[in-house]
Scaffold this motif. Structure first.
Motif, PDB file in Angstrom:
ATOM      1  N   UNK A   1      16.406  33.194  57.027  1.00  0.00           N
ATOM      2  CA  UNK A   1      17.296  34.456  57.632  1.00  0.00           C
ATOM      3  C   UNK A   1      18.598  34.572  57.532  1.00  0.00           C
ATOM      4  N   UNK A   2      18.789  33.089  58.652  1.00  0.00           N
ATOM      5  CA  UNK A   2      20.270  33.718  58.554  1.00  0.00           C
ATOM      6  C   UNK A   2      20.585  32.801  57.579  1.00  0.00           C
ATOM      7  N   UNK A   3      20.815  31.865  57.236  1.00  0.00           N
ATOM      8  CA  UNK A   3      21.225  31.258  56.300  1.00  0.00           C
ATOM      9  C   UNK A   3      21.348  31.748  54.648  1.00  0.00           C
ATOM     10  N   UNK A   4      20.775  32.101  54.569  1.00  0.00           N
ATOM     11  CA  UNK A   4      20.692  33.153  52.961  1.00  0.00           C
ATOM     12  C   UNK A   4      21.355  34.274  53.358  1.00  0.00           C
ATOM     13  N   UNK A   5      21.547  35.077  54.653  1.00  0.00           N
ATOM     14  CA  UNK A   5      22.532  35.951  54.709  1.00  0.00           C
ATOM     15  C   UNK A   5      23.944  35.061  54.483  1.00  0.00           C
ATOM     16  N   UNK A   6      24.439  34.044  55.093  1.00  0.00           N
ATOM     17  CA  UNK A   6      25.595  33.012  54.820  1.00  0.00           C
ATOM     18  C   UNK A   6      25.904  33.061  53.665  1.00  0.00           C
ATOM     19  N   UNK A   7      25.387  32.382  53.247  1.00  0.00           N
ATOM     20  CA  UNK A   7      25.135  32.055  52.021  1.00  0.00           C
ATOM     21  C   UNK A   7      25.069  33.387  50.770  1.00  0.00           C
ATOM     22  N   UNK A   8      24.671  34.015  51.304  1.00  0.00           N
ATOM     23  CA  UNK A   8      24.937  35.849  49.634  1.00  0.00           C
ATOM     24  C   UNK A   8      26.362  35.834  50.357  1.00  0.00           C
ATOM     25  N   UNK A   9      27.279  36.045  51.789  1.00  0.00           N
ATOM     26  CA  UNK A   9      28.007  36.556  52.091  1.00  0.00           C
ATOM     27  C   UNK A   9      29.299  35.764  51.485  1.00  0.00           C
ATOM     28  N   UNK A  10      28.675  34.536  51.020  1.00  0.00           N
ATOM     29  CA  UNK A  10      30.177  33.277  50.178  1.00  0.00           C
ATOM     30  C   UNK A  10      29.905  33.217  49.552  1.00  0.00           C
ATOM     31  N   UNK A  11      29.073  34.210  48.423  1.00  0.00           N
ATOM     32  CA  UNK A  11      28.397  33.822  47.296  1.00  0.00           C
ATOM     33  C   UNK A  11      27.585  32.686  46.602  1.00  0.00           C
ATOM     34  N   UNK A  12      26.454  32.415  47.551  1.00  0.00           N
ATOM     35  CA  UNK A  12      26.402  31.239  46.617  1.00  0.00           C
ATOM     36  C   UNK A  12      24.756  31.447  46.338  1.00  0.00           C
ATOM     37  N   UNK A  13      24.195  33.039  46.333  1.00  0.00           N
ATOM     38  CA  UNK A  13      22.845  33.136  45.323  1.00  0.00           C
ATOM     39  C   UNK A  13      22.254  32.389  46.005  1.00  0.00           C
ATOM     40  N   UNK A  14      21.789  32.658  47.007  1.00  0.00           N
ATOM     41  CA  UNK A  14      20.938  31.879  47.487  1.00  0.00           C
ATOM     42  C   UNK A  14      19.320  32.806  47.205  1.00  0.00           C
ATOM     43  N   UNK A  15      18.270  31.452  47.309  1.00  0.00           N
ATOM     44  CA  UNK A  15      16.749  32.901  47.018  1.00  0.00           C
ATOM     45  C   UNK A  15      16.315  32.428  48.123  1.00  0.00           C
ATOM     46  N   UNK A  16      15.556  33.186  49.257  1.00  0.00           N
ATOM     47  CA  UNK A  16      15.105  32.840  50.612  1.00  0.00           C
ATOM     48  C   UNK A  16      13.496  32.719  49.832  1.00  0.00           C
ATOM     49  N   UNK A  17      12.897  32.033  50.960  1.00  0.00           N
ATOM     50  CA  UNK A  17      11.697  31.776  50.418  1.00  0.00           C
ATOM     51  C   UNK A  17      11.052  31.125  51.892  1.00  0.00           C
ATOM     52  N   UNK A  18       9.828  32.530  52.168  1.00  0.00           N
ATOM     53  CA  UNK A  18       9.707  31.617  53.479  1.00  0.00           C
ATOM     54  C   UNK A  18       8.207  32.908  53.973  1.00  0.00           C
ATOM     55  N   UNK A  19       7.339  32.272  54.471  1.00  0.00           N
ATOM     56  CA  UNK A  19       5.874  32.919  54.547  1.00  0.00           C
ATOM     57  C   UNK A  19       5.378  34.259  55.005  1.00  0.00           C
ATOM     58  N   UNK A  20       6.932  34.760  55.872  1.00  0.00           N
ATOM     59  CA  UNK A  20       7.293  36.412  56.021  1.00  0.00           C
ATOM     60  C   UNK A  20       7.102  36.899  54.685  1.00  0.00           C
ATOM     61  N   UNK A  21       7.211  36.507  54.171  1.00  0.00           N
ATOM     62  CA  UNK A  21       8.055  37.552  52.547  1.00  0.00           C
ATOM     63  C   UNK A  21       6.913  37.450  51.462  1.00  0.00           C
ATOM     64  N   UNK A  22       6.912  38.674  51.341  1.00  0.00           N
ATOM     65  CA  UNK A  22       5.634  39.360  50.220  1.00  0.00           C
ATOM     66  C   UNK A  22       5.616  38.360  48.543  1.00  0.00           C
ATOM     67  N   UNK A  23       4.162  38.215  48.584  1.00  0.00           N
ATOM     68  CA  UNK A  23       3.734  37.296  48.181  1.00  0.00           C
ATOM     69  C   UNK A  23       5.113  36.802  46.306  1.00  0.00           C
ATOM     70  N   UNK A  24       4.352  38.114  46.530  1.00  0.00           N
ATOM     71  CA  UNK A  24       5.005  38.584  44.918  1.00  0.00           C
ATOM     72  C   UNK A  24       6.504  37.849  44.732  1.00  0.00           C
ATOM     73  N   UNK A  25       7.074  38.084  45.805  1.00  0.00           N
ATOM     74  CA  UNK A  25       8.971  37.527  45.900  1.00  0.00           C
ATOM     75  C   UNK A  25       9.168  36.879  46.207  1.00  0.00           C
TER      76      UNK A  25
END
Ligand SMILES: Nc1ncnc2c1ncn2[C@@H]1O[C@H](COP(=O)(O)OP(=O)(O)OP(=O)(O)O)[C@@H](O)[C@H]1O
Length: 896
Positions: A635-659
């Motif tokens: 979550x933290x890394x995805x946030x930082x990479x979003x701010x620096x416009x790397x457009x990260x796509x996070x993936x982890x078990x507490x995300x809804x399956x569809x996402x």
């Protein structure tokens, strides 16, 4: 009333219940205008410029209306009252309707277009449609496996001209020998079809057999040829023992007879390893008529070249020490069962504690973010689903009475996987291979509607691909198709080593008990166990070694040994109920990693990890997976990479399956996609053309390192894996290298030190911005929580407790946020690697300058670095050679 209005058509509105007082005041009635004349052709309004189609439909409407007002009465107050038989519907409304129709139809077209686009887009695990020019003749290399035509056709369409190595070795033993398979091969080597093709072929043959013999599939006595062969030999031996003479000559005869009987029996058993009851009986009563030994399909399997020949130039001895699966199964360790029980369970404990140990260590390495949800299997918890996911402790669950269900639609095969994405992917791979077979495959995974899955199961699919949690849930609810589980003819467990890890899949144990509940079915079931890391075992954690002090202060000398690979495999074979498994282990000294994988590392401080990561992503863009050890880190890394416009796509078990699935598909479709994930994506996921795998944190286990890295360099393609390591991770790293039998450290990825400083500024700013965002979020959350609590509890708040307005929306935060955002934007707008830049630089990790051209891929850069490192080593050796020679001569002289 104006003339204009008078010309309009008016309709009476009934005045029932209208106050009489109003009538007294001369109010006599109400009319509504039913025709505003908006559709009149003569009118020069924009609406007249309607498309032809619309006009046509209007005329149609016009045609329908034939009623005209009959009487018009002008009242004294000026109101006009008119009567008519039927109310003519307003054409204005028609127009509206037509407009709506048009809107609807254009919407439909759009939806259809979107749908068509969607159809074009392959789903996760579906092969991107390739145009293959393969012909039947090109598929000859599959001929020896005697796969049904339908399957070969599907393989041809997918462009699979040749079987992969693991498929080549597994298919004969699995299809013709009907052997249980223990398969270990590097990541991305095509293991899915290595078990998928025998299962599909087996189902087709079973169906065919049932049809030919007019039998119910349930009634086909399903014997594995290997088991049958052994039993037959034993039976014959027994017969000969009782009735045979003791003379030498007869003993020789008997030996010959025995051989013949075996061959004969084997010949009598059906060629595909499936037999009807009649055949079986016949074979047992065979008297050993002389026949040519021309069918040795089931006697011995194809010899597997287990050990890779050591190349003379290879100077490390790692492969020598490497124990292959085949060695293990032949070893005494496996044969003895009871004596080593305790050792095994101790070793299991160690494995678990090993993880605990690393967890402690990991707290220091996860960038200070506490990992409450993390991991040790908890990564699999489906929060959205009430915690129901892959991890669940089973307590006193009583399953519905076990009954032999005959639904008429047999469940032939069960395939178990550790993650939902992998289950979905395997299903899709099998669906593609089964395209022309009529075999149906269902996916049963958590995080998605159970009702839908139940509906699919009710249609009686031949194969079920499942994760243990949801499967157990549906089984517990008595789902009728799943009640056939004990009678399945095929069982495959992918990523088996992960599946049987203690504490990870508590449902697996009862599931296996259920599967093995009937001895006859268990013995006739064909089992497939596959992983790239079947034999890997961990070092004991330090706290498990040496002495232990109990709570009462007693010092105990612990005799805990590391679990041996043999014990690990034995446990697996016992647990699953395999018999006489055929071992196909083609892992090399790389221990499951592909030969085409280039490995390296970046050593830096914890603080610098983001900087180096950003450098790699920007300097060497490509499809990249960044693995973290915890959900919070993602979550933290995805946030930082979003701010620096790397457009990260996070993936982890507490995300809804569809996402989760959406992000994976987006990642697959973007050549520069950046997936930031926990180990939920580490195993099995087959996303084509992943260029880089970056371990943002040193993985907890060597298996994870292998599987994470295996997301690149798949199916003979090349790939690069970079391990990021900070000083606190040195211990985990050294343990990892030890388990992976690495004799030397991973080479360092070259990063130019002076290129790092502008990047550092950007990352620092992004971090500041991130902490401001978090601060603001917390304030807002706190405030809304208080307001909600006040409302719900109907509290009256003291003046002292009221949040001051400036605290509610701290203006300084907002201001700082605005300025920092602007600052970051302008920094990011500047080119990071300006044109004309020489790309000759001294590197931080590699002090000697390297030539890097602007568009060079990270893999190329690393390969060059390795080459130049090797060259330097050679040079150093070369330089020292004369000195060494002199030293030798000197020594020799002294000796004399
Ligand atoms: N015979 C073949 N010819 C060409 N490609 C193949 C063949 N068989 C499988 N593949 C492709 O190889 C890729 C890897 O296959 P698969 O996912 O089965 O690997 P795996 O060994 O299970 O990997 P992992 O250990 O990571 O789970 C897939 O894209 C698959 O479509």
């Amino acid at each position: 009333m104006s003339k204009k209005i008078q010309t309009k058509k008016w309709d009476l509105v009934p005045l029932d219940g209208f106050p009489i007082t109003m009538m007294d005041k001369g109010f006599v009635g109400l009319e509504e205008c039913t025709d505003y004349g908006l559709d009149k052709q003569s009118r020069r309004s924009k609406k007249n410029k309607q498309p032809k189609k619309r006009k046509q439909s209007e005329t149609k409407v016009k045609d329908k209306v034939v009623e005209v007002p009959q009487k018009k009465i002008k009242l004294s107050n000026g109101f006009i009252v008119e009567t008519c038989k039927k109310i003519t519907p307003s054409k204005a409304n028609d127009v509206q309707e037509i407009n709506q129709d048009i809107k609807k139809s254009t919407k439909k077209v759009k939806v259809a277009q979107v749908k068509a686009d969607k159809v074009k887009k392959p789903k996760l695990g579906e092969n991107i449609a390739k145009v293959t020019n393969l012909t039947k003749e090109d598929m000859l290399s599959w001929a020896e496996f005697k796969l049904p035509e339908e399957i070969v056709k599907a393989l041809m369409e997918q462009g699979f001209k040749n079987p992969t190595k693991i498929q080549q070795l597994v298919l004969p033993a699995a299809i013709h020998g009907r052997r249980d398979i223990l398969g270990a091969a590097e990541t991305g080597s095509g293991k899915t079809l290595a078990f998928g093709l025998p299962i599909l072929t087996g189902i087709m043959k079973l169906k065919e057999k049932a049809e030919q013999k007019g039998l119910d599939v349930y009634d086909i006595p399903f014997k594995k040829s290997s088991v049958k062969k052994r039993k037959e030999v034993e039976n014959k031996k027994e017969k000969i023992k009782i009735g045979g003479k003791k003379s030498k000559d007869t003993r020789n005869n008997r030996k010959n007879n025995e051989k013949k009987v075996v061959n004969e029996n084997i010949k009598e058993s059906s060629e595909d390893g499936y037999s009807s009851g009649d055949e079986n009986d016949e074979s047992l009563t065979g008297d050993g008529v002389d026949e040519e030994n021309n069918d040795s399909d089931f006697i011995e399997e194809i010899e597997v070249p287990f050990r890779k020949q050591k190349q003379p130039e290879e100077n490390d001895s790692s492969d020598e020490d490497y124990v292959h699966l085949s060695d293990m199964l032949e070893s005494d360790d496996l044969e003895s069962d009871e004596n080593d029980e305790d050792e095994v369970s101790d070793a299991e404990d160690d494995e678990n504690d090993d993880n605990d140990d690393v967890d402690e260590n990991d707290d220091e390495i996860n960038n200070g973010v506490s990992d409450d949800e993390e991991d040790n299997g908890i990564d699999e918890v489906d929060i959205a689903n009430g915690g129901r996911g892959c991890v669940k402790v089973i307590e006193d669950v009583s399953l519905p009475e076990q009954v032999m269900m005959k639904t008429g639609k047999p469940l032939y095969a069960l395939i178990l996987t550790p993650t939902r994405e992998l289950a979905i992917q395997i299903s899709r791979h099998l669906i593609a291979a089964a395209k022309y077979t009529g075999i149906k495959i269902a996916t049963v995974v958590g995080g998605m509607a159970a009702v839908k899955q139940e509906r699919v199961l009710a249609s009686g699919p031949e194969i079920v691909v499942a994760t243990p949690g949801r499967l157990w849930q549906l089984l517990s609810e008595g789902q009728s198709h799943l009640m056939q589980i004990p009678t399945v003819k095929f069982l495959a467990i992918d990523e088996t080593d992960r599946m049987i890890e203690r504490g990870h899949f508590e449902e697996l144990q009862p599931l296996l008990e259920r599967l093995n509940s009937e001895e006859t079915h268990k013995n006739s079931r064909q089992n497939f166990v596959f992983s790239a890391t079947l034999t890997m075992v961990h070092d004991l954690p330090s706290h498990m070694k040496g002495k232990k002090v109990t709570k009462r202060g007693k010092v105990l000398n612990r005799k805990i040994d590391k679990m041996t690979p043999q014990q690990k495999i034995k446990r697996l074979v016992d647990m699953i109920g395999m018999s006489d498994p055929k071992v196909v282990d083609i892992t090399t000294k790389n221990l499951g990693a592909a030969d085409t994988l280039t490995e390296c590392r970046i050593t830096c401080s914890l603080d610098q990890k983001d900087v180096y990561l950003f450098y790699i992503l920007k300097r060497h863009p490509g499809r990249t997976i960044v693995f973290c050890n915890s959900i919070n880190s993602v979550k933290r890394l995805a946030q930082i990479l979003t701010l620096v416009k790397c457009n990260p796509l996070p993936l982890h078990a507490s995300m809804p399956q569809r996402q989760r699935l959406k992000n994976l598909e987006r990642f697959r479709d973007d050549v520069h996609g950046v997936l930031v994930s926990t180990d939920v994506a580490a195993r099995g996921l087959d996303i084509p053309d992943v260029d880089h795998v970056i371990h943002y944190q040193v993985p907890r286990t060597a298996e994870n390192y292998i599987h994470r890295s295996g997301r690149t360099a798949r199916a003979t393609k090349e790939g690069l894996t970079i391990l990021m390591m900070e000083p606190a991770e040195a211990y985990t790293y050294s343990k990892l290298c030890r388990t992976l039998n690495k004799t030397s450290e991973l080479p360092t990825f070259p990063v130019p030190s002076y290129q790092i400083s502008p990047i550092r500024d950007i990352i620092n700013l992004a971090r500041e911005l991130d902490s401001l965002i978090i601060k603001k979020k917390r304030l807002t959350q706190e405030q809304s929580w208080r307001e909600r609590a006040e409302k719900e509890m109907d509290l009256i708040i003291d003046d002292d407790d009221v949040i001051s307005p400036e605290f509610k929306s701290d203006p300084s935060i907002d201001k700082a946020l605005k300025t920092k955002r602007k600052q970051l934007e302008s920094m990011l707008a500047r080119p990071l690697f300006p044109k004309g830049f020489s790309y000759k630089y001294p590197t931080l990790n590699e002090p000697n300058a390297l030539q890097v051209t602007s568009d060079e891929k990270a893999l190329e850069v690393m390969k060059k670095a390795i080459q130049s490192g090797e060259l330097k080593k050679e040079k150093r050796k070369g330089k020292n050679a004369p000195l060494l020679k002199l030293e030798k001569i000197f020594k020799n002289k002294k000796m004399l």
